[in-house]
Design a protein around this motif. Sequence first.
Motif, PDB file in Angstrom:
ATOM      1  N   GLU A 151      13.183  -1.295   5.736  1.00  0.00           N
ATOM      2  CA  GLU A 151      11.982  -0.481   5.828  1.00  0.00           C
ATOM      3  C   GLU A 151      11.346  -0.650   7.199  1.00  0.00           C
ATOM      4  N   ILE A 152      11.142   0.455   7.879  1.00  0.00           N
ATOM      5  CA  ILE A 152      10.479   0.438   9.179  1.00  0.00           C
ATOM      6  C   ILE A 152       8.980   0.519   8.948  1.00  0.00           C
ATOM      7  N   ASP A 153       8.249  -0.452   9.472  1.00  0.00           N
ATOM      8  CA  ASP A 153       6.804  -0.495   9.267  1.00  0.00           C
ATOM      9  C   ASP A 153       6.138  -0.684  10.624  1.00  0.00           C
ATOM     10  N   PRO A 154       5.031  -0.005  10.885  1.00  0.00           N
ATOM     11  CA  PRO A 154       4.382  -0.106  12.196  1.00  0.00           C
ATOM     12  C   PRO A 154       3.674  -1.436  12.432  1.00  0.00           C
ATOM     13  N   THR A 155       3.578  -2.280  11.438  1.00  0.00           N
ATOM     14  CA  THR A 155       2.888  -3.558  11.589  1.00  0.00           C
ATOM     15  C   THR A 155       3.821  -4.703  11.211  1.00  0.00           C
ATOM     16  N   GLU A 208       2.971  -6.321   3.894  1.00  0.00           N
ATOM     17  CA  GLU A 208       3.024  -5.160   3.009  1.00  0.00           C
ATOM     18  C   GLU A 208       4.442  -4.714   2.636  1.00  0.00           C
ATOM     19  N   PRO A 209       5.388  -4.581   3.562  1.00  0.00           N
ATOM     20  CA  PRO A 209       6.737  -4.152   3.143  1.00  0.00           C
ATOM     21  C   PRO A 209       7.367  -5.094   2.119  1.00  0.00           C
ATOM     22  N   ALA A 210       7.252  -6.395   2.346  1.00  0.00           N
ATOM     23  CA  ALA A 210       7.818  -7.364   1.404  1.00  0.00           C
ATOM     24  C   ALA A 210       7.081  -7.324   0.073  1.00  0.00           C
ATOM     25  N   ARG A 211       5.764  -7.133   0.129  1.00  0.00           N
ATOM     26  CA  ARG A 211       4.990  -7.057  -1.117  1.00  0.00           C
ATOM     27  C   ARG A 211       5.405  -5.838  -1.930  1.00  0.00           C
ATOM     28  N   ARG A 212       5.593  -4.699  -1.247  1.00  0.00           N
ATOM     29  CA  ARG A 212       5.992  -3.485  -1.957  1.00  0.00           C
ATOM     30  C   ARG A 212       7.372  -3.635  -2.579  1.00  0.00           C
ATOM     31  N   LEU A 213       8.269  -4.288  -1.868  1.00  0.00           N
ATOM     32  CA  LEU A 213       9.643  -4.424  -2.344  1.00  0.00           C
ATOM     33  C   LEU A 213       9.764  -5.439  -3.480  1.00  0.00           C
ATOM     34  N   LEU A 214       9.167  -6.606  -3.288  1.00  0.00           N
ATOM     35  CA  LEU A 214       9.390  -7.722  -4.214  1.00  0.00           C
ATOM     36  C   LEU A 214       8.265  -7.910  -5.229  1.00  0.00           C
ATOM     37  N   ASP A 226       5.243 -17.528   3.252  1.00  0.00           N
ATOM     38  CA  ASP A 226       4.615 -18.598   2.476  1.00  0.00           C
ATOM     39  C   ASP A 226       3.673 -18.058   1.402  1.00  0.00           C
ATOM     40  N   LYS A 227       3.250 -16.796   1.540  1.00  0.00           N
ATOM     41  CA  LYS A 227       2.321 -16.209   0.575  1.00  0.00           C
ATOM     42  C   LYS A 227       2.997 -15.896  -0.758  1.00  0.00           C
ATOM     43  N   PHE A 228       4.324 -15.931  -0.793  1.00  0.00           N
ATOM     44  CA  PHE A 228       5.047 -15.720  -2.052  1.00  0.00           C
ATOM     45  C   PHE A 228       5.129 -17.068  -2.768  1.00  0.00           C
ATOM     46  N   THR A 229       4.035 -17.441  -3.393  1.00  0.00           N
ATOM     47  CA  THR A 229       3.911 -18.790  -3.946  1.00  0.00           C
ATOM     48  C   THR A 229       4.736 -19.012  -5.208  1.00  0.00           C
ATOM     49  N   ALA A 230       5.167 -17.940  -5.874  1.00  0.00           N
ATOM     50  CA  ALA A 230       5.976 -18.100  -7.080  1.00  0.00           C
ATOM     51  C   ALA A 230       7.455 -18.267  -6.755  1.00  0.00           C
ATOM     52  N   ALA A 231       7.833 -17.988  -5.505  1.00  0.00           N
ATOM     53  CA  ALA A 231       9.240 -18.053  -5.109  1.00  0.00           C
ATOM     54  C   ALA A 231       9.649 -19.485  -4.775  1.00  0.00           C
ATOM     55  N   THR A 232      10.959 -19.728  -4.813  1.00  0.00           N
ATOM     56  CA  THR A 232      11.536 -20.979  -4.336  1.00  0.00           C
ATOM     57  C   THR A 232      12.044 -20.722  -2.923  1.00  0.00           C
ATOM     58  N   HIS A 233      11.565 -21.478  -1.959  1.00  0.00           N
ATOM     59  CA  HIS A 233      11.828 -21.176  -0.556  1.00  0.00           C
ATOM     60  C   HIS A 233      12.924 -22.064   0.035  1.00  0.00           C
TER      61      HIS A 233
END
Length: 216
Positions: A5-9, A13-19, A36-43
């Motif tokens: 996804e090409i995003d101007p910023t 937001e792109p990751a939030r929309r996708l996941l 790091d804001k994806f706190t439910a994920a295992t990193h």
Amino acid sequence: ATCYEIDPTRSIEPARRLLGMDWSGIFGHDGWAVYDKFTAATHQQCFAHLLRRCESLIESGTGGALAFPRAVKSLLLKAFEVRNRYREGKVSAHGLKVMAGRLTMQMSELVRPVKTHAANERFAKFLENHLDDLFTFLRHPGADATNWRGEQAIRPAVVNRKVWGGNRTEAGAKAQSILMSVMRTCTQRLADPFAFLQHQLTSRTPLTLPLPIVAR
């Protein structure tokens, strides 16, 4: 699958929309703070990026400042050795988890003392803040230690974007995002992307891509 996804910023937001922010899978990535804001994920912090950072500190450092990046590099490479022994059948899955705990403790002891070298201290703080994200690939056998797979998947689209690729307009960027996502995913699924696109555009019956073959 690859989603491009090409995003101007450079925002979340792109990751939030996708996941979705509640996504709870294994997330392999570099040190960009947005992840790091994806706190439910295992990193899993990308080892390739960490090792390059070690090499940069070693190349630019002198005297006592070399000890810290060299020690970090040694621990990271030791984790690779443990994983390789597991793949050879010489270490059990339980043994991997035990080693992940030991390496985490060793890294913790290494990074916590304050470093007089400013660049070393910045790196140490980053590692300290992500101690639980360093050896995920040992606690979850099969997880990647680097984000190389993801970076390679989107590289063709990134190159295309930099030379224009029609994405200087919002409509062009959206079209390229869709086409590159479909074409790359087709390639990963061993399907002809042009035949797939032709079918989707000319048939009333949607074609489903085959699932990838998982090696066991």
